[in-house]
Design a protein around this motif. Structure first.
Motif, PDB file in Angstrom:
ATOM      1  N   LEU A   1       0.901  -1.130   0.035  1.00  0.00           N
ATOM      2  CA  LEU A   1      -0.039   0.147   0.046  1.00  0.00           C
ATOM      3  C   LEU A   1       1.102   1.097  -0.034  1.00  0.00           C
ATOM      4  CD1 LEU A   1      -3.121   0.819  -0.029  1.00  0.00           C
ATOM      5  CD2 LEU A   1      -2.845   1.181   2.632  1.00  0.00           C
ATOM      6  N   LEU A   2       0.924   1.966  -1.179  1.00  0.00           N
ATOM      7  CA  LEU A   2       1.653   3.157  -1.224  1.00  0.00           C
ATOM      8  C   LEU A   2       1.099   4.380  -0.884  1.00  0.00           C
ATOM      9  CD1 LEU A   2       4.384   4.553  -2.361  1.00  0.00           C
ATOM     10  CD2 LEU A   2       3.205   4.673  -4.625  1.00  0.00           C
ATOM     11  N   VAL A   3       1.506   4.952  -0.030  1.00  0.00           N
ATOM     12  CA  VAL A   3       0.826   6.379   0.405  1.00  0.00           C
ATOM     13  C   VAL A   3       1.774   7.532  -0.204  1.00  0.00           C
ATOM     14  CG1 VAL A   3       0.252   8.050   2.521  1.00  0.00           C
ATOM     15  CG2 VAL A   3       0.391   5.365   2.750  1.00  0.00           C
ATOM     16  N   ILE A   4       0.841   8.452  -0.939  1.00  0.00           N
ATOM     17  CA  ILE A   4       1.495   9.679  -1.582  1.00  0.00           C
ATOM     18  C   ILE A   4       1.053  10.645  -0.957  1.00  0.00           C
ATOM     19  CG2 ILE A   4       1.598  10.688  -3.739  1.00  0.00           C
ATOM     20  CD1 ILE A   4       0.265   7.808  -4.858  1.00  0.00           C
ATOM     21  N   ASP A   5       2.048  11.243  -0.377  1.00  0.00           N
ATOM     22  CA  ASP A   5       1.777  12.600   0.482  1.00  0.00           C
ATOM     23  C   ASP A   5       1.993  13.827  -0.554  1.00  0.00           C
ATOM     24  OD1 ASP A   5       1.687  15.087   1.959  1.00  0.00           O
ATOM     25  OD2 ASP A   5       3.425  14.215   3.261  1.00  0.00           O
ATOM     26  N   THR A   6       0.851  14.315  -1.117  1.00  0.00           N
ATOM     27  CA  THR A   6       0.647  15.388  -2.148  1.00  0.00           C
ATOM     28  C   THR A   6       1.499  16.569  -1.977  1.00  0.00           C
ATOM     29  OG1 THR A   6      -1.095  16.520  -1.404  1.00  0.00           O
ATOM     30  CG2 THR A   6      -1.665  14.530  -2.898  1.00  0.00           C
ATOM     31  N   ARG A   7       1.813  16.773  -0.517  1.00  0.00           N
ATOM     32  CA  ARG A   7       2.396  17.922  -0.109  1.00  0.00           C
ATOM     33  C   ARG A   7       1.699  19.181  -0.332  1.00  0.00           C
ATOM     34  NH1 ARG A   7       8.139  17.692   0.533  1.00  0.00           N
ATOM     35  NH2 ARG A   7       8.694  15.383   1.037  1.00  0.00           N
ATOM     36  N   ALA A   8       0.256  19.117  -0.577  1.00  0.00           N
ATOM     37  CA  ALA A   8      -0.835  20.144  -0.901  1.00  0.00           C
ATOM     38  C   ALA A   8      -1.080  20.352   0.544  1.00  0.00           C
ATOM     39  CB  ALA A   8      -1.859  19.961  -1.652  1.00  0.00           C
ATOM     40  N   ALA A   9      -1.368  21.639   0.803  1.00  0.00           N
ATOM     41  CA  ALA A   9      -1.938  22.269   2.394  1.00  0.00           C
ATOM     42  C   ALA A   9      -3.244  21.635   2.482  1.00  0.00           C
ATOM     43  CB  ALA A   9      -2.141  23.753   2.173  1.00  0.00           C
ATOM     44  N   HIS A  10      -3.128  21.155   3.882  1.00  0.00           N
ATOM     45  CA  HIS A  10      -4.534  20.380   4.261  1.00  0.00           C
ATOM     46  C   HIS A  10      -4.804  20.833   5.638  1.00  0.00           C
ATOM     47  CE1 HIS A  10      -6.644  16.656   5.644  1.00  0.00           C
ATOM     48  NE2 HIS A  10      -5.977  16.656   6.694  1.00  0.00           N
ATOM     49  N   SER A  11      -5.909  21.118   6.053  1.00  0.00           N
ATOM     50  CA  SER A  11      -6.400  21.544   7.150  1.00  0.00           C
ATOM     51  C   SER A  11      -7.809  21.218   7.436  1.00  0.00           C
ATOM     52  CB  SER A  11      -6.152  23.041   7.596  1.00  0.00           C
ATOM     53  OG  SER A  11      -6.797  23.476   8.701  1.00  0.00           O
ATOM     54  N   LEU A  12      -8.369  20.584   8.677  1.00  0.00           N
ATOM     55  CA  LEU A  12      -9.628  20.214   8.796  1.00  0.00           C
ATOM     56  C   LEU A  12     -10.423  21.250   9.623  1.00  0.00           C
ATOM     57  CD1 LEU A  12      -9.546  16.411   9.524  1.00  0.00           C
ATOM     58  CD2 LEU A  12      -9.969  17.426   7.548  1.00  0.00           C
ATOM     59  N   ALA A  13      -9.708  22.538   9.984  1.00  0.00           N
ATOM     60  CA  ALA A  13     -10.260  23.515  10.764  1.00  0.00           C
ATOM     61  C   ALA A  13     -10.470  24.647  10.081  1.00  0.00           C
ATOM     62  CB  ALA A  13      -9.138  23.845  12.068  1.00  0.00           C
ATOM     63  N   ASP A  14     -10.596  24.443   8.714  1.00  0.00           N
ATOM     64  CA  ASP A  14     -10.759  25.662   7.967  1.00  0.00           C
ATOM     65  C   ASP A  14     -12.049  25.941   7.504  1.00  0.00           C
ATOM     66  OD1 ASP A  14     -10.929  23.800   6.025  1.00  0.00           O
ATOM     67  OD2 ASP A  14      -9.357  24.352   4.594  1.00  0.00           O
ATOM     68  N   GLY A  15     -13.065  25.082   7.829  1.00  0.00           N
ATOM     69  CA  GLY A  15     -14.605  25.258   7.508  1.00  0.00           C
ATOM     70  C   GLY A  15     -15.171  24.486   6.575  1.00  0.00           C
ATOM     71  N   GLN A  16     -14.312  23.937   5.591  1.00  0.00           N
ATOM     72  CA  GLN A  16     -14.579  23.051   4.502  1.00  0.00           C
ATOM     73  C   GLN A  16     -15.189  21.685   5.120  1.00  0.00           C
ATOM     74  OE1 GLN A  16     -15.216  23.227   1.251  1.00  0.00           O
ATOM     75  NE2 GLN A  16     -14.387  25.203   0.815  1.00  0.00           N
ATOM     76  N   TYR A  17     -14.414  21.090   5.688  1.00  0.00           N
ATOM     77  CA  TYR A  17     -14.823  19.659   6.391  1.00  0.00           C
ATOM     78  C   TYR A  17     -16.155  20.259   7.449  1.00  0.00           C
ATOM     79  CZ  TYR A  17     -14.368  15.605   9.567  1.00  0.00           C
ATOM     80  OH  TYR A  17     -14.549  14.610  10.268  1.00  0.00           O
ATOM     81  N   GLY A  18     -16.202  21.221   8.234  1.00  0.00           N
ATOM     82  CA  GLY A  18     -17.453  21.368   8.991  1.00  0.00           C
ATOM     83  C   GLY A  18     -18.606  21.387   8.152  1.00  0.00           C
TER      84      GLY A  18
END
Length: 412
Positions: A235-252
């Motif tokens: 199982l290869l995990v690819i960390d895209t290095r794209a900014a990621h945050s769950l506290a920015d409103g989109q997840y909510g």
């Protein structure tokens, strides 16, 4: 093309680095060092807070916390990035996000666990000094924050004699379920990210060599053998290095959409939807239809993949179906749940073109990581193909991890 592989620290390396940082900062030796893993979700995305099933594994990448209790209520927290400015907090003054006494930054995840334990009746606790050293990639959608919380939870549990966690070799699952809830409270109320309990459950309740079939309706679990290496897979995990945050409103917002869809459908959670077509006709907005459709179809995919793993080794038609379920999961997350991004889509498409059996984004989305199920002998080739696709699109180079089901939070 030279690839960037994110290596995990060994237990010995992690313990030594955390203890060294502790002693350099506070001038004495810690009581001990505890750690907790990040996680990757094989399938079952954005269904945890809808009561559905998920299938995470714990990563070998861990957050290590060197810890010692104090005689007062002061918390002193340090990490490699903050060694010049130690965070100092009063345990009596910590408060939820938006209130006087709110905690900002990474310290919220650690101090929030102590706050949540006390709110849950496990106190009063001592203050403590703690030094964090983590090799879980930050912002990669691999639950780096849950790893901090869960390492903190098992440290406090043992140091304060709460008796909830048990050991890595003999975990107390009922007690760990309580610690999961406290860690989730910390993330929701102190750190301000309205996540479900998937990440904390994986970090505290996974077992080495197994995937965790988690029913988020009642948080019951089943441990399913997941030894890809013996089957010639990885199982290869690819960390895209794209900014990621769950506290920015989109997840909510996605969570709020699901709750509104459930309200309109007259069910407690979307896991209770039995007729997808009838539910589609009953909802008032296209956005809610798409969100509901992803959740209901993802629940079905996850249940199907879990049953396939129980049937036997991933080979032949069984392997093909598992790959197709992973592919369908990503397409649904991209089109109906709308949580993918260019970097994730490029990674998934490149991995599929290179021969991966299945590839999908994993985690909350909006950046983070993707995974690909590949033949072990084609691991490097697949990673090269993804890196080349990134280069051709002018994207920053990704990083790679090989996901091996690892041990839960505790002392290694």
């Amino acid at each position: 093309m030279e690839l960037s592989w994110s290596a995990a620290l060994s237990a010995e390396e992690g313990r030594e680095l955390a203890a060294q940082l502790f002693e350099e900062t506070f001038g004495y030796q810690p009581q001990d060092v505890w750690s907790a893993p990040g996680r990757v979700n094989v399938i079952g995305e954005h269904v945890d807070y809808n009561g559905g099933p998920c299938l995470p594994i714990a990563l070998p990448h861990r957050a290590f916390i060197a810890y010692a209790p104090r005689e007062d209520r002061l918390l002193r927290l340090v990490s490699p990035q903050t060694r010049e400015a130690v965070d100092e907090l009063d345990l009596d003054r910590i408060a939820p996000r938006g209130c006087e006494g709110e905690v900002s930054g990474w310290a919220a995840y650690l101090s929030g666990v102590a706050w949540a334990l006390e709110k849950s009746g496990y106190g009063p606790l001592h203050g403590f000094d703690a030094a964090l050293y983590s090799c879980v990639p930050r912002g990669g959608g691999l639950s780096s924050s849950a790893a901090l919380e869960c390492a903190m939870a098992v440290a406090i549990d043992e140091a304060e004699g709460l008796g909830l966690a048990g050991s890595v070799s003999e975990p107390n699952d009922a007690g760990r379920t309580i610690l999961v809830e406290c860690a989730r409270m910390a993330e929701n109320q102190i750190a301000g990210a309205n996540t479900g309990g998937l990440d904390q459950t994986a970090s505290l309740r996974c077992l080495s060599g197994h995937a965790l079939a988690l029913d988020c309706r009642d948080m019951s679990v089943e441990h399913i053998p997941f030894d890809l290496e013996s089957q010639g897979l990885a199982l290869l995990v690819i960390d895209t290095r794209a900014a990621h945050s769950l506290a920015d409103g989109q997840y909510g917002q996605r969570r709020a959409d699901c709750e509104e869809a459930a309200r309109q459908l007259g069910v407690e959670q979307l896991v209770d939807v039995e007729d997808l077509e009838a539910a589609t006709q009953a909802l008032s907005e296209e956005r809610l239809i798409k969100r509901m459709r992803h959740v209901v179809s993802e629940i079905a995919r996850t249940r199907a993949l879990i049953e396939l793993l129980k049937e036997g080794p991933l080979e032949g038609d069984r392997l093909k179906v598992v790959g197709a379920l992973m592919n369908d999961s990503h397409d649904s997350l991209r089109d109906d749940y709308e949580v993918s991004c260019l970097e994730l889509d490029v990674a998934v498409e490149a991995a599929r073109a290179a021969g991966a059996y299945g590839a999908r984004m994993t985690g909350g989305g909006f950046g983070g990581s993707a995974i690909a199920l590949v033949d072990r002998e084609r691991l490097e080739e697949t990673a090269q193909a993804v890196a080349q696709a990134y280069s051709e699109r002018g994207l920053d180079a990704p990083a790679f991890i090989v996901a091996v089901p690892s041990a839960p939070a505790g002392k290694l």
